[in-house]
Design a protein around this motif. Structure first.
Motif, PDB file in Angstrom:
ATOM      1  N   ALA B   9       0.832  -1.211   0.017  1.00  0.00           N
ATOM      2  CA  ALA B   9       0.031  -0.135   0.184  1.00  0.00           C
ATOM      3  C   ALA B   9       0.898   1.113  -0.018  1.00  0.00           C
ATOM      4  O   ALA B   9       1.952   1.181   0.647  1.00  0.00           O
ATOM      5  N   TYR B  10       0.533   2.042  -0.850  1.00  0.00           N
ATOM      6  CA  TYR B  10       1.488   3.365  -0.807  1.00  0.00           C
ATOM      7  C   TYR B  10       0.744   4.734  -1.408  1.00  0.00           C
ATOM      8  O   TYR B  10      -0.296   4.508  -1.962  1.00  0.00           O
ATOM      9  N   ASP B  11       1.224   5.754  -0.504  1.00  0.00           N
ATOM     10  CA  ASP B  11       0.643   7.051  -1.009  1.00  0.00           C
ATOM     11  C   ASP B  11       1.570   7.501  -1.933  1.00  0.00           C
ATOM     12  O   ASP B  11       2.673   7.796  -1.700  1.00  0.00           O
ATOM     13  N   HIS B  56      -2.220   6.181  -6.266  1.00  0.00           N
ATOM     14  CA  HIS B  56      -1.945   5.590  -4.973  1.00  0.00           C
ATOM     15  C   HIS B  56      -2.343   3.883  -5.273  1.00  0.00           C
ATOM     16  O   HIS B  56      -2.646   3.463  -6.194  1.00  0.00           O
ATOM     17  N   ALA B  57      -2.015   3.119  -4.062  1.00  0.00           N
ATOM     18  CA  ALA B  57      -2.229   1.775  -4.087  1.00  0.00           C
ATOM     19  C   ALA B  57      -2.496   1.115  -2.731  1.00  0.00           C
ATOM     20  O   ALA B  57      -1.940   1.728  -1.694  1.00  0.00           O
ATOM     21  N   TYR B  58      -3.444   0.513  -2.750  1.00  0.00           N
ATOM     22  CA  TYR B  58      -3.836  -0.366  -1.528  1.00  0.00           C
ATOM     23  C   TYR B  58      -3.362  -1.541  -1.656  1.00  0.00           C
ATOM     24  O   TYR B  58      -3.176  -2.461  -0.599  1.00  0.00           O
ATOM     25  N   PRO B  85       7.047   6.021   5.871  1.00  0.00           N
ATOM     26  CA  PRO B  85       5.839   5.623   6.090  1.00  0.00           C
ATOM     27  C   PRO B  85       4.811   5.823   5.067  1.00  0.00           C
ATOM     28  O   PRO B  85       3.689   5.518   5.306  1.00  0.00           O
ATOM     29  N   ASP B  86       5.177   6.220   4.041  1.00  0.00           N
ATOM     30  CA  ASP B  86       4.152   6.242   3.061  1.00  0.00           C
ATOM     31  C   ASP B  86       4.206   5.119   2.172  1.00  0.00           C
ATOM     32  O   ASP B  86       3.353   4.922   1.125  1.00  0.00           O
ATOM     33  N   TYR B 127      -5.726  13.432  -2.722  1.00  0.00           N
ATOM     34  CA  TYR B 127      -6.308  12.036  -2.602  1.00  0.00           C
ATOM     35  C   TYR B 127      -7.836  11.943  -3.485  1.00  0.00           C
ATOM     36  O   TYR B 127      -8.224  10.915  -3.507  1.00  0.00           O
TER      37      TYR B 127
END
Lengths: 245, 245
Positions: B9-11, B56-58, B85-86, B127
């Protein structure tokens, strides 16, 4: 001179807090500089509250005096083209000459967000405090009721705060689960000491993790000793939600 | 050699997309460099899909080969201490030698988020796509059904994409309101052309704003002319939700 009140929402991640500083970018400086173009003269904002670096706002209130003639209802959209996307003017209104964003305030509401999941969420890193051990929101809600009323909050006061009275009145305190992974605290009070909400949350999470009881929490408040309380919760979970007048 | 699959997962805000580039920071480069410390040798990730800058990705899936002996179930927590942390490793598992994150995939699910409010929200700027004119989610849902099935998606294909067949199969397409201010699209397909989801959304919002009918949208799809379709929706609203195998 007209007295203009603005309500600001901002993502505090990129700023060193609200209040102007000599060598760091703050929300106040950005808003003063960008809106000066709209009014044609330098602006001096009065904010309702300082917010620290990385702290957010949905309802920061500021006021300033101007001889500019732009109607209040046009300020919101005009500001949209001048401000960076992490600061939004959500409302603008003309107030009586005596209105003062800080001194006229009768109360403030702060929210503090926890992310209570085993793994961190990359989208929440700047918007909540991630705690991976399971917390009991109902127990934290029970403990938080001890702060309601008028108390000496010395136990939850930052060392470096201004030399003001440590007595404050809290009208309501709540802790609730949000969905399956979020926990939110909300505090409504007439005023707050420096770091008070973050210090309350840093101690309440020990109750939520069964490391202190609600009775222990009430005794820390009554004892007035900062060293007996928990840590200062990190800034990114804190939101100034509303200022009441 | 062990074949390790990770779900990431990433921002994407800070990255120039997933795929390694010579002169820009990407998710792939960061994960390869940081996890190399854990396995003791250089890693080469295979990703299920490119995601563009700010996307982004979950549930991005990657795989890589290693002779390292760290158990798969320990990778998740070990990665937490190594990655910024992203980017979060949400799952890790050992797969059969032939598993390939891209070629073994049987489908992907993408989501696209709109913020449909008069004013922008400072917390959503990275977002969602903010559209201030009121959109009709039910009408967009109706129009989106035209893409379900196997079609030539030339009308929604980016000019610069790879010279592959424009035919893709979409299993499901949906558009729904989230609360009072959000609208989400979701597309589940066997595969997607470059910019396809963003081009679909950029055209569907014209339907939502009553500037095209669902019939117009279906005719754009059937016509195969990119110039007849709408704009490419901006990257920050797009999320790779899940890769199916």
């Amino acid at each position: 001179m007209r007295n203009i009140k603005l309500i600001l929402a901002y993502d505090g991640t990129a700023y060193h807090g609200f209040q102007r500083q000599a060598n760091a970018m703050t929300v106040q400086q950005i808003v003063e500089e960008r809106l000066a173009r709209l009014f044609g003269h330098p602006l001096k904002l009065t904010g309702s509250a300082r917010t620290d670096a990385k702290v957010h706002a949905y309802g920061q209130v500021v006021n300033f005096y101007t001889q500019g003639t732009i109607p209040a209802e046009r300020i919101v959209l005009a500001a949209k083209g001048l401000l960076p996307p992490d600061i939004v003017v959500v409302d603008a209104a003309e107030e009586a000459p005596g209105f003062h964003a800080r001194r006229s305030a009768t109360g403030k509401v702060y929210r503090y967000r926890l992310l209570n999941t085993r793994l961190a969420n990359p989208f929440e890193r700047n918007y909540a405090w991630h705690i991976s051990t399971r917390l009991d929101a109902a127990l934290m809600h029970e403990a938080a009721q001890a702060v309601v009323g008028t108390h000496d909050f010395s136990a939850f006061r930052a060392a470096g705060g201004a030399p003001v009275s440590p007595v404050r009145t809290i009208m309501a305190a709540a802790c609730r689960e949000i969905g399956t992974s979020g926990i939110e605290f909300e505090f409504w009070g007439t005023g707050f000491l420096y770091h008070m909400v973050r210090n309350l949350v840093g101690t309440l999470v020990e109750v939520g993790g069964h490391r202190r009881t609600p009775g222990d929490f009430a005794r820390v408040l009554a004892g007035g000793d900062r060293h007996a309380a928990g840590i200062t919760a990190p800034p990114q979970g804190l939101y100034l939600i509303e200022v009441k007048y």
